[in-house]
Design a protein around this motif. Sequence first.
Motif, PDB file in Angstrom:
ATOM      1  N   VAL A 180       0.813  -1.217   0.000  1.00 26.58           N
ATOM      2  CA  VAL A 180       0.000   0.000   0.000  1.00 26.58           C
ATOM      3  C   VAL A 180       0.848   1.269   0.000  1.00 26.58           C
ATOM      4  O   VAL A 180       0.343   2.349  -0.277  1.00 26.58           O
ATOM      5  CB  VAL A 180      -0.999   0.034   1.184  1.00 26.58           C
ATOM      6  CG1 VAL A 180      -2.022  -1.075   1.036  1.00 26.58           C
ATOM      7  CG2 VAL A 180      -0.284  -0.019   2.514  1.00 26.58           C
ATOM      8  N   ASP A 181       2.139   1.160   0.301  1.00 25.54           N
ATOM      9  CA  ASP A 181       3.028   2.323   0.247  1.00 25.54           C
ATOM     10  C   ASP A 181       3.729   2.470  -1.096  1.00 25.54           C
ATOM     11  O   ASP A 181       4.501   3.409  -1.298  1.00 25.54           O
ATOM     12  CB  ASP A 181       4.077   2.247   1.367  1.00 25.54           C
ATOM     13  CG  ASP A 181       3.482   2.531   2.734  1.00 25.54           C
ATOM     14  OD1 ASP A 181       2.379   3.141   2.788  1.00 25.54           O
ATOM     15  OD2 ASP A 181       4.097   2.140   3.746  1.00 25.54           O
ATOM     16  N   CYS A 182       3.475   1.581  -2.014  1.00 22.24           N
ATOM     17  CA  CYS A 182       4.067   1.656  -3.350  1.00 22.24           C
ATOM     18  C   CYS A 182       3.567   2.924  -4.043  1.00 22.24           C
ATOM     19  O   CYS A 182       2.347   3.146  -4.137  1.00 22.24           O
ATOM     20  CB  CYS A 182       3.675   0.423  -4.162  1.00 22.24           C
ATOM     21  SG  CYS A 182       4.111   0.539  -5.905  1.00 22.24           S
ATOM     22  N   PRO A 183       4.469   3.768  -4.528  1.00 21.47           N
ATOM     23  CA  PRO A 183       4.045   4.999  -5.195  1.00 21.47           C
ATOM     24  C   PRO A 183       3.131   4.742  -6.402  1.00 21.47           C
ATOM     25  O   PRO A 183       2.174   5.490  -6.616  1.00 21.47           O
ATOM     26  CB  PRO A 183       5.356   5.657  -5.642  1.00 21.47           C
ATOM     27  CG  PRO A 183       6.413   5.031  -4.789  1.00 21.47           C
ATOM     28  CD  PRO A 183       5.934   3.668  -4.429  1.00 21.47           C
ATOM     29  N   ASP A 184       3.435   3.699  -7.164  1.00 26.89           N
ATOM     30  CA  ASP A 184       2.586   3.387  -8.321  1.00 26.89           C
ATOM     31  C   ASP A 184       1.186   2.978  -7.873  1.00 26.89           C
ATOM     32  O   ASP A 184       0.185   3.379  -8.470  1.00 26.89           O
ATOM     33  CB  ASP A 184       3.204   2.274  -9.168  1.00 26.89           C
ATOM     34  CG  ASP A 184       4.489   2.720  -9.845  1.00 26.89           C
ATOM     35  OD1 ASP A 184       4.634   3.928 -10.112  1.00 26.89           O
ATOM     36  OD2 ASP A 184       5.348   1.847 -10.098  1.00 26.89           O
ATOM     37  N   PHE A 185       1.113   2.167  -6.821  1.00 30.80           N
ATOM     38  CA  PHE A 185      -0.187   1.735  -6.302  1.00 30.80           C
ATOM     39  C   PHE A 185      -0.955   2.939  -5.762  1.00 30.80           C
ATOM     40  O   PHE A 185      -2.139   3.108  -6.041  1.00 30.80           O
ATOM     41  CB  PHE A 185       0.003   0.666  -5.216  1.00 30.80           C
ATOM     42  CG  PHE A 185      -1.288   0.177  -4.642  1.00 30.80           C
ATOM     43  CD1 PHE A 185      -2.103  -0.682  -5.355  1.00 30.80           C
ATOM     44  CD2 PHE A 185      -1.702   0.584  -3.382  1.00 30.80           C
ATOM     45  CE1 PHE A 185      -3.303  -1.134  -4.833  1.00 30.80           C
ATOM     46  CE2 PHE A 185      -2.896   0.132  -2.845  1.00 30.80           C
ATOM     47  CZ  PHE A 185      -3.700  -0.726  -3.573  1.00 30.80           C
ATOM     48  N   LYS A 186      -0.290   3.785  -4.973  1.00 28.14           N
ATOM     49  CA  LYS A 186      -0.952   4.967  -4.411  1.00 28.14           C
ATOM     50  C   LYS A 186      -1.489   5.868  -5.526  1.00 28.14           C
ATOM     51  O   LYS A 186      -2.608   6.377  -5.438  1.00 28.14           O
ATOM     52  CB  LYS A 186       0.022   5.762  -3.545  1.00 28.14           C
ATOM     53  CG  LYS A 186       0.263   5.175  -2.189  1.00 28.14           C
ATOM     54  CD  LYS A 186       1.202   6.093  -1.419  1.00 28.14           C
ATOM     55  CE  LYS A 186       1.372   5.643   0.008  1.00 28.14           C
ATOM     56  NZ  LYS A 186       2.222   6.582   0.761  1.00 28.14           N
ATOM     57  N   ARG A 187      -0.687   6.066  -6.558  1.00 27.91           N
ATOM     58  CA  ARG A 187      -1.102   6.908  -7.667  1.00 27.91           C
ATOM     59  C   ARG A 187      -2.322   6.297  -8.365  1.00 27.91           C
ATOM     60  O   ARG A 187      -3.294   6.989  -8.654  1.00 27.91           O
ATOM     61  CB  ARG A 187       0.061   7.085  -8.651  1.00 27.91           C
ATOM     62  CG  ARG A 187      -0.199   8.063  -9.759  1.00 27.91           C
ATOM     63  CD  ARG A 187       1.028   8.366 -10.639  1.00 27.91           C
ATOM     64  NE  ARG A 187       2.055   7.337 -10.705  1.00 27.91           N
ATOM     65  CZ  ARG A 187       3.176   7.304  -9.952  1.00 27.91           C
ATOM     66  NH1 ARG A 187       3.391   8.240  -9.045  1.00 27.91           N
ATOM     67  NH2 ARG A 187       4.064   6.343 -10.095  1.00 27.91           N
ATOM     68  N   ALA A 188      -2.267   5.004  -8.604  1.00 28.28           N
ATOM     69  CA  ALA A 188      -3.384   4.337  -9.284  1.00 28.28           C
ATOM     70  C   ALA A 188      -4.648   4.379  -8.429  1.00 28.28           C
ATOM     71  O   ALA A 188      -5.735   4.668  -8.929  1.00 28.28           O
ATOM     72  CB  ALA A 188      -3.008   2.894  -9.620  1.00 28.28           C
ATOM     73  N   VAL A 189      -4.506   4.109  -7.137  1.00 26.44           N
ATOM     74  CA  VAL A 189      -5.676   4.140  -6.251  1.00 26.44           C
ATOM     75  C   VAL A 189      -6.209   5.563  -6.164  1.00 26.44           C
ATOM     76  O   VAL A 189      -7.412   5.787  -6.167  1.00 26.44           O
ATOM     77  CB  VAL A 189      -5.327   3.581  -4.854  1.00 26.44           C
ATOM     78  CG1 VAL A 189      -6.442   3.860  -3.863  1.00 26.44           C
ATOM     79  CG2 VAL A 189      -5.068   2.084  -4.943  1.00 26.44           C
ATOM     80  N   GLY A 190      -5.314   6.544  -6.118  1.00 26.73           N
ATOM     81  CA  GLY A 190      -5.748   7.932  -6.096  1.00 26.73           C
ATOM     82  C   GLY A 190      -6.551   8.306  -7.322  1.00 26.73           C
ATOM     83  O   GLY A 190      -7.487   9.096  -7.247  1.00 26.73           O
ATOM     84  N   ASN A 191      -6.212   7.704  -8.456  1.00 25.90           N
ATOM     85  CA  ASN A 191      -6.950   7.968  -9.695  1.00 25.90           C
ATOM     86  C   ASN A 191      -8.322   7.319  -9.707  1.00 25.90           C
ATOM     87  O   ASN A 191      -9.162   7.680 -10.515  1.00 25.90           O
ATOM     88  CB  ASN A 191      -6.151   7.492 -10.909  1.00 25.90           C
ATOM     89  CG  ASN A 191      -4.966   8.374 -11.189  1.00 25.90           C
ATOM     90  OD1 ASN A 191      -4.956   9.543 -10.836  1.00 25.90           O
ATOM     91  ND2 ASN A 191      -3.943   7.801 -11.798  1.00 25.90           N
ATOM     92  N   VAL A 192      -8.557   6.381  -8.816  1.00 18.64           N
ATOM     93  CA  VAL A 192      -9.842   5.696  -8.763  1.00 18.64           C
ATOM     94  C   VAL A 192     -10.881   6.573  -8.073  1.00 18.64           C
ATOM     95  O   VAL A 192     -12.055   6.524  -8.379  1.00 18.64           O
ATOM     96  CB  VAL A 192      -9.704   4.325  -8.034  1.00 18.64           C
ATOM     97  CG1 VAL A 192     -11.053   3.696  -7.791  1.00 18.64           C
ATOM     98  CG2 VAL A 192      -8.823   3.401  -8.853  1.00 18.64           C
ATOM     99  N   ARG A 193     -10.433   7.404  -7.161  1.00 16.43           N
ATOM    100  CA  ARG A 193     -11.366   8.246  -6.427  1.00 16.43           C
ATOM    101  C   ARG A 193     -12.054   9.227  -7.360  1.00 16.43           C
ATOM    102  O   ARG A 193     -11.459   9.752  -8.289  1.00 16.43           O
ATOM    103  CB  ARG A 193     -10.623   9.011  -5.329  1.00 16.43           C
ATOM    104  CG  ARG A 193     -10.061   8.067  -4.274  1.00 16.43           C
ATOM    105  CD  ARG A 193      -9.171   8.767  -3.310  1.00 16.43           C
ATOM    106  NE  ARG A 193      -9.924   9.740  -2.539  1.00 16.43           N
ATOM    107  CZ  ARG A 193      -9.354  10.628  -1.731  1.00 16.43           C
ATOM    108  NH1 ARG A 193      -8.065  10.659  -1.582  1.00 16.43           N
ATOM    109  NH2 ARG A 193     -10.087  11.483  -1.054  1.00 16.43           N
TER     110      ARG A 193
END
Length: 138
Positions: free
Chosen positions: A117-130
């Motif tokens: 969950v601290d992966c920058p790519d994952f955070k960016r992708a999850v942020g784009n889902v909002r």
Amino acid sequence: MDESLLDIAEVAQRSGLAPSALRFYEKKGLIAAAGRNGLRRTYHPDVLERLALVTCARSAGFSVAEIGRFVVARPADADLRVRMAAKARDLDEQVGRLTRLRDSLEHAAVCEHEPIVDCPDFKRAVGNVRRPADLPAG
């Protein structure tokens, strides 16, 4: 009884819906029984197509009332056409969010970052889902 008619139990089994749901949809005017065989409702086989439409629309977030208006719509119903176009846009947005979420999960499934969950790519992708409306004002 007409041999082509389906008993409510068979319609329930084939559609995956409970008999109570069939009775509810009938009460709301989404489907119609062809008659009765004793105390049991019977339906024409084409009711399965209507139930597939209802099930699909319900899973897309349509209310029973919206589906009821849709199934009786005529080309001249301009107000309904506007609402349908708006719903199509909403569904496009939802598809986009779900696609981004799927992509995020696929990344997380192979990500080596500790913790994932601290992966920058994952955070960016999850942020784009909002949705933009969900983001804090700033």
